[in-house]
Design a protein around this motif. Structure first.
Motif, PDB file in Angstrom:
ATOM      1  N   GLU A 129      50.220  41.038  41.385  1.00 50.03           N
ATOM      2  CA  GLU A 129      49.273  41.574  42.365  1.00 50.03           C
ATOM      3  C   GLU A 129      49.618  43.015  42.739  1.00 50.03           C
ATOM      4  O   GLU A 129      48.729  43.843  42.915  1.00 50.03           O
ATOM      5  CB  GLU A 129      49.244  40.709  43.634  1.00 50.03           C
ATOM      6  CG  GLU A 129      48.696  39.325  43.430  1.00 50.03           C
ATOM      7  CD  GLU A 129      49.744  38.313  42.958  1.00 50.03           C
ATOM      8  OE1 GLU A 129      50.897  38.693  42.667  1.00 50.03           O
ATOM      9  OE2 GLU A 129      49.384  37.131  42.864  1.00 50.03           O
ATOM     10  N   ALA A 176      47.497  43.904  48.683  1.00 49.27           N
ATOM     11  CA  ALA A 176      48.660  43.667  47.823  1.00 49.27           C
ATOM     12  C   ALA A 176      49.867  43.195  48.628  1.00 49.27           C
ATOM     13  O   ALA A 176      50.720  42.476  48.113  1.00 49.27           O
ATOM     14  CB  ALA A 176      48.999  44.936  47.049  1.00 49.27           C
ATOM     15  N   SER A 177      49.933  43.562  49.898  1.00 47.58           N
ATOM     16  CA  SER A 177      51.110  43.225  50.711  1.00 47.58           C
ATOM     17  C   SER A 177      51.076  41.814  51.294  1.00 47.58           C
ATOM     18  O   SER A 177      52.087  41.330  51.793  1.00 47.58           O
ATOM     19  CB  SER A 177      51.275  44.242  51.847  1.00 47.58           C
ATOM     20  OG  SER A 177      50.256  44.086  52.809  1.00 47.58           O
ATOM     21  N   PHE A 178      49.937  41.140  51.227  1.00 46.57           N
ATOM     22  CA  PHE A 178      49.809  39.825  51.861  1.00 46.57           C
ATOM     23  C   PHE A 178      50.835  38.808  51.374  1.00 46.57           C
ATOM     24  O   PHE A 178      51.217  37.914  52.115  1.00 46.57           O
ATOM     25  CB  PHE A 178      48.407  39.257  51.671  1.00 46.57           C
ATOM     26  CG  PHE A 178      47.378  39.841  52.594  1.00 46.57           C
ATOM     27  CD1 PHE A 178      47.709  40.273  53.866  1.00 46.57           C
ATOM     28  CD2 PHE A 178      46.066  39.967  52.182  1.00 46.57           C
ATOM     29  CE1 PHE A 178      46.762  40.817  54.713  1.00 46.57           C
ATOM     30  CE2 PHE A 178      45.107  40.507  53.020  1.00 46.57           C
ATOM     31  CZ  PHE A 178      45.450  40.929  54.293  1.00 46.57           C
ATOM     32  N   GLY A 179      51.307  38.933  50.150  1.00 45.05           N
ATOM     33  CA  GLY A 179      52.264  37.977  49.610  1.00 45.05           C
ATOM     34  C   GLY A 179      53.647  38.069  50.234  1.00 45.05           C
ATOM     35  O   GLY A 179      54.503  37.219  49.984  1.00 45.05           O
ATOM     36  N   TYR A 180      53.872  39.067  51.087  1.00 41.44           N
ATOM     37  CA  TYR A 180      55.191  39.256  51.676  1.00 41.44           C
ATOM     38  C   TYR A 180      55.203  39.059  53.188  1.00 41.44           C
ATOM     39  O   TYR A 180      56.154  39.423  53.859  1.00 41.44           O
ATOM     40  CB  TYR A 180      55.735  40.637  51.289  1.00 41.44           C
ATOM     41  CG  TYR A 180      56.113  40.671  49.831  1.00 41.44           C
ATOM     42  CD1 TYR A 180      57.381  40.273  49.416  1.00 41.44           C
ATOM     43  CD2 TYR A 180      55.201  41.057  48.859  1.00 41.44           C
ATOM     44  CE1 TYR A 180      57.727  40.269  48.085  1.00 41.44           C
ATOM     45  CE2 TYR A 180      55.547  41.061  47.517  1.00 41.44           C
ATOM     46  CZ  TYR A 180      56.805  40.668  47.136  1.00 41.44           C
ATOM     47  OH  TYR A 180      57.146  40.663  45.807  1.00 41.44           O
ATOM     48  N   ARG A 206      60.564  41.351  52.078  1.00 38.16           N
ATOM     49  CA  ARG A 206      61.349  40.479  51.193  1.00 38.16           C
ATOM     50  C   ARG A 206      62.789  40.370  51.693  1.00 38.16           C
ATOM     51  O   ARG A 206      63.360  39.276  51.770  1.00 38.16           O
ATOM     52  CB  ARG A 206      61.303  41.042  49.775  1.00 38.16           C
ATOM     53  CG  ARG A 206      61.998  40.224  48.742  1.00 38.16           C
ATOM     54  CD  ARG A 206      61.803  40.873  47.340  1.00 38.16           C
ATOM     55  NE  ARG A 206      62.489  40.083  46.350  1.00 38.16           N
ATOM     56  CZ  ARG A 206      63.772  40.202  46.054  1.00 38.16           C
ATOM     57  NH1 ARG A 206      64.515  41.101  46.673  1.00 38.16           N
ATOM     58  NH2 ARG A 206      64.328  39.422  45.153  1.00 38.16           N
ATOM     59  N   LYS A 251      55.776  41.717  40.664  1.00 37.96           N
ATOM     60  CA  LYS A 251      54.635  40.874  41.056  1.00 37.96           C
ATOM     61  C   LYS A 251      53.337  41.443  40.507  1.00 37.96           C
ATOM     62  O   LYS A 251      53.013  42.606  40.690  1.00 37.96           O
ATOM     63  CB  LYS A 251      54.535  40.776  42.579  1.00 37.96           C
ATOM     64  CG  LYS A 251      55.342  39.631  43.136  1.00 37.96           C
ATOM     65  CD  LYS A 251      54.962  39.312  44.551  1.00 37.96           C
ATOM     66  CE  LYS A 251      53.777  38.433  44.620  1.00 37.96           C
ATOM     67  NZ  LYS A 251      53.951  37.127  45.202  1.00 37.96           N
ATOM     68  N   CYS A 269      56.655  45.776  51.384  1.00 34.33           N
ATOM     69  CA  CYS A 269      56.895  44.468  50.757  1.00 34.33           C
ATOM     70  C   CYS A 269      58.384  44.252  50.497  1.00 34.33           C
ATOM     71  O   CYS A 269      58.901  43.155  50.722  1.00 34.33           O
ATOM     72  CB  CYS A 269      56.099  44.346  49.462  1.00 34.33           C
ATOM     73  SG  CYS A 269      54.314  44.234  49.724  1.00 34.33           S
TER      74      CYS A 269
END
Length: 174
Positions: free
Chosen positions: A60, A105-109, A156, A58, A152
């Motif tokens: 980001e 950076a962790s917000f996407g997970y 996931r 990823k 993350c």
């Protein structure tokens, strides 16, 4: 002229920087395993390592890692202006930018990753603790970024497990 970096080059650059700084993906996978083993009876170390590798694809995450490592390296060289040099060099407890970079950076997970990151930041287990306590090098950002990668990857896995569970209930393929 500005060089355009493709995703494969960025991923390779990130992996090189992590390796140069002593980060071991297998050790991150061990942290992921510890974070998820109680929730996933079929969890394997291979699945955890695969999740770590996927997180590192990823953009980001790559950007955060490259920025954080660069700041750590510049602080090691004494190349930052004051007071930033001292804040990073001493890993000042109220600095917070290292945690903020990892958190962003962790917000996407999802919330699982965010909560796991908070736990790992406080507990500092495995490679995170090794980086946090290693003398001779500055890892103000890197220990938090390794925690981010692990969090993350754990998030996931948790989401994939839930998707698998839901598909079985609905009798639909994942």
């Amino acid at each position: 002229m500005t060089k355009i970096i493709n995703s494969k080059e960025l991923e390779e650059a990130t992996l090189v920087k992590l390796t140069e700084r002593g980060v071991d993906l297998e050790k991150i996978a061990e942290i992921v395993y510890l974070m998820q083993k109680n929730y996933n009876p079929n969890l394997t170390h291979e699945l955890c390592l695969d999740s770590v590798k996927n997180v590192l694809k990823k953009r980001e995450i790559q950007h955060a890692i490259l920025v954080g490592i660069e700041l750590d390296v510049l602080a090691e060289r004494g190349a930052l202006s004051e007071p930033l040099q001292s804040l990073i060099q001493e890993d000042e407890s109220l600095f917070g930018c290292d945690e903020t970079l990892a958190l962003g950076a962790s917000f996407g997970y999802g919330s699982i990753a965010i909560m796991t990151l908070g736990h790992l930041d406080k507990q500092k287990i495995g490679q995170i603790k090794e980086l946090d306590t290693k003398s001779g090098e500055i890892h103000t950002f890197l220990d938090d970024l390794v925690a981010c990668i692990a969090a993350c990857a754990a998030g996931r896995i948790a989401h994939q497990q839930r998707d698998l569970h839901d598909s079985k209930l609905l009798n639909t393929p994942v």
